[in-house]
Scaffold this motif. Structure first.
Motif, short mmCIF file in Angstrom:
data_model
loop_
_atom_site.label_atom_id
_atom_site.label_comp_id
_atom_site.label_asym_id
_atom_site.label_seq_id
_atom_site.Cartn_x
_atom_site.Cartn_y
_atom_site.Cartn_z
N ALA A 1 -17.83 29.71 -21.51
CA ALA A 1 -16.89 28.83 -22.21
C ALA A 1 -16.82 27.47 -21.55
O ALA A 1 -16.79 26.43 -22.22
N LEU A 2 -16.79 27.45 -20.22
CA LEU A 2 -16.72 26.18 -19.50
C LEU A 2 -17.98 25.34 -19.72
O LEU A 2 -17.91 24.13 -19.97
N LEU A 3 -19.14 25.98 -19.62
CA LEU A 3 -20.39 25.25 -19.82
C LEU A 3 -20.50 24.72 -21.24
O LEU A 3 -20.83 23.54 -21.46
N VAL B 1 -26.01 30.43 -16.00
CA VAL B 1 -25.63 31.71 -16.61
C VAL B 1 -26.40 32.85 -15.96
O VAL B 1 -25.87 33.95 -15.77
N ASN B 2 -27.64 32.58 -15.59
CA ASN B 2 -28.46 33.62 -14.97
C ASN B 2 -28.00 33.95 -13.55
O ASN B 2 -28.33 35.02 -13.02
N TRP B 3 -27.22 33.04 -12.92
CA TRP B 3 -26.67 33.29 -11.59
C TRP B 3 -25.32 34.01 -11.66
O TRP B 3 -24.83 34.51 -10.65
N ASP B 4 -24.66 34.00 -12.79
CA ASP B 4 -23.30 34.52 -12.97
C ASP B 4 -22.28 33.51 -12.47
O ASP B 4 -22.62 32.42 -12.00
N PHE B 5 -21.01 33.87 -12.56
CA PHE B 5 -19.92 32.94 -12.35
C PHE B 5 -19.94 32.33 -10.95
O PHE B 5 -20.28 32.97 -9.95
N HIS B 6 -19.50 31.05 -10.90
CA HIS B 6 -19.33 30.33 -9.64
C HIS B 6 -18.25 29.30 -9.88
O HIS B 6 -18.11 28.76 -10.98
N GLU B 7 -17.47 28.98 -8.84
CA GLU B 7 -16.34 28.08 -9.02
C GLU B 7 -16.75 26.69 -9.51
O GLU B 7 -15.97 26.00 -10.18
N PRO C 1 -17.43 20.66 -17.10
CA PRO C 1 -16.78 19.87 -18.16
C PRO C 1 -15.91 18.75 -17.61
O PRO C 1 -15.78 17.69 -18.24
N VAL C 2 -15.30 18.95 -16.43
CA VAL C 2 -14.45 17.91 -15.86
C VAL C 2 -15.25 16.63 -15.59
O VAL C 2 -14.83 15.53 -15.94
N ILE C 3 -16.42 16.76 -14.97
CA ILE C 3 -17.21 15.58 -14.66
C ILE C 3 -17.70 14.90 -15.94
O ILE C 3 -17.79 13.66 -16.01
N ALA C 4 -17.97 15.70 -16.98
CA ALA C 4 -18.40 15.11 -18.25
C ALA C 4 -17.26 14.32 -18.89
O ALA C 4 -17.47 13.22 -19.42
N TRP C 5 -16.05 14.85 -18.83
CA TRP C 5 -14.90 14.13 -19.37
C TRP C 5 -14.60 12.87 -18.56
O TRP C 5 -14.13 11.86 -19.10
N ILE C 6 -14.83 12.92 -17.26
CA ILE C 6 -14.62 11.73 -16.43
C ILE C 6 -15.54 10.60 -16.89
O ILE C 6 -15.10 9.45 -17.05
#
Length: 495
Positions: A110-112, A149-155, A161-166
């Motif tokens: 969802a975040l990506l 996605v192939n690595w699984d979740f990471h913080e 999305p934050v950097i894209a909105w910035i």
């Protein structure tokens, strides 16, 4: 009135309802494909304790209103003593709905996928709807997202999305919004403070001197405060070491002195291994070096350079989670420069042609180069069937009772985190575990200093474990009859 941005857009195109539906369709398609790929990986025992098991245990504890104690990292290990990512608390409500590690991967996807919205709006203003839609699709299926996605979740997923909105906010002249969003990065990870300094430099280029100075001060102060005080406070004694750049010197002051005294040697460190060269090539060459012409690329510098100067070889590889946060920076930078080229040359076909080229390149590589574009394994059906080894791992996991202490192979950990106190082999001491799962198909069993399968088996026998299942497609299950420690039985509310 906000000041005009550095690169004035070609046009101001409206976003019609049909455009929103088309963008939603692209995002839904990407989300569905990534979800299927992620679920197949989990079913096939490809997900790992590092990192999915670690973040599951942390978020699971947050959901129980407890400190993020993570046995995968060690007994009584508070994850805030590893990295500073309090933003993970936002995921706790998801575990009230479905307390399962796969929920973290749903959040990751969802975040990506949500980063397509600022990507679209940014490109819409510069190039119009069709290029915006195509660039958004190109970002969603680009190799950094596939590998994330192939690595699984990471913080670091929160930062994408934050950097894209910035960048979108700065491009629109909404500098207060960009500044506020930049501060959110401090909650994502401690080294984001240096990224905020890079954002401040871009602010200065936009002639926002006061905001630039404030962001730089906050970024540096945040980084120093977190790495010097907060993380060491939670870290085990003598376990905190953030300096992994010994090629530059033993500490930050020495590194700065080295870089100033030896600039050519410093630059050479960025290219002194084939993996580093490959990372440079994959990051910039497919984008025709366009990102290098935009000030926004400065935001990528701290993340990229910290990897290339790092002592650890694995972070040099171009299939790492950190490529995910670089992707929108580089793609949006490329859009700015492409718009500038079109404006100066009149080659309007580039607006559609360039993202079409990226999508075509992605399609071909996804079908044939699965090491870098792993979604191809799902699209071609290579991971649809359950491997015999995965079936053996399912049988092994089924033998483990609820509420016990377990030492398990890296790939078994995510399947045990919901009902056991599980750690990696050798990482939770010698007294707690009553069950073990050893995978002889792996060269090592996971962790910071991993054991080989034979080392784990020898240790198990020395500790009095007896074999329950022997060599089921390389999977061993062992048990010893000892009382369950309260450390384990009290860790989760077992059913």
């Amino acid at each position: 009135m906000p000041r005009p941005t550095v690169d004035a857009p070609i046009l101001r195109a409206p976003m019609l309802r049909i455009h929103k539906l088309q963008l939603a369709a692209v995002m839904a398609a990407a989300a569905l494909l990534y979800l299927v790929h992620s679920l197949l990986r989990f079913r096939n025992f490809e997900a790992k304790g590092y990192d999915l098991g670690i973040f599951d245990q942390a978020v699971r504890q947050y959901a129980l209103f407890k400190a993020p104690i993570v046995p995968v990292k060690g007994v009584d290990f508070n994850l805030l003593g590893d990295h500073f990512h309090p933003i993970l608390v936002l995921l706790a409500p998801l575990y009230w709905i479905w307390p399962d590690p796969r929920m973290l991967n749903v959040a990751l996807i969802a975040l990506l996928v949500s980063s397509a919205i600022p990507m679209y709006l940014f490109t819409l203003r510069h190039l119009g709807h069709r290029p915006a839609l195509l660039f958004s699709a190109a970002l969603l299926f680009w190799w950094p997202f596939q590998n994330f996605v192939n690595w699984d979740f990471h913080e670091i997923a929160f930062g994408v999305p934050v950097i894209a909105w910035i960048i979108w906010a700065m491009d629109r002249g909404r500098y207060w919004l960009a500044s506020g969003l930049s501060l959110v990065l401090l909650l994502v990870r401690e080294d984001m403070g240096i990224t905020i300094v890079a954002i401040a430099i871009v602010m200065a280029i936009h002639r926002q001197w006061g905001k630039a100075a404030g962001l730089a001060a906050v970024g540096l102060a945040g980084y120093v405060a977190v790495t010097s005080f907060f993380v060491p406070y939670f870290a085990p004694a003598d376990a905190m070491s953030y300096w992994q750049f010994t090629a530059l010197g033993p500490d930050a002051p020495s590194a700065i002195k080295f870089m100033l005294a030896h600039p050519l040697q410093t630059v050479g460190l960025l290219f002194n291994h084939e993996l580093k060269v490959l990372l440079w090539l994959m990051s910039f060459v497919p984008l025709a070096l366009l990102p290098l012409g935009s000030p926004y690329v400065i935001m990528a510098a701290p993340i990229l350079l910290s990897r290339l100067f790092n002592d650890r070889l694995n972070v040099w590889a171009p299939v790492y989670q950190y490529d995910g946060i670089l992707a929108p920076i580089l793609m949006m930078s490329a859009v700015v420069v492409l718009a500038r080229i079109i404006r100066r040359t009149g080659w309007k076909r580039l607006a559609v042609g360039f993202p079409v080229y990226l999508l075509a390149l992605t399609a071909v590589c996804t079908l044939f180069i699965h090491a870098v574009f792993p979604l191809g394994r799902t699209l071609t059906g290579q991971n649809w069937a359950l491997p015999e080894v995965a079936a053996a791992q399912q049988r092994a996991v089924a033998l483990i009772p609820n509420g016990v202490c377990v030492e398990a192979a890296d790939t078994a950990v995510p399947h045990l985190v919901g009902r056991t106190y599980v750690g990696l082999h050798g990482d939770i001491g010698d007294e707690l575990s009553s069950w073990m799962i050893i995978d002889f198909n792996a060269s090592e069993l996971g962790g910071w200093d991993p054991l080989t399968p034979q080392e784990a088996l020898d240790r198990a026998r020395a500790l009095g474990f007896e074999v329950v299942t022997e060599d089921d497609h390389g999977i061993w299950v062992l048990h010893r009859d000892i009382p369950v420690s309260p450390v384990c039985s009290d860790y989760l509310p077992y059913d």
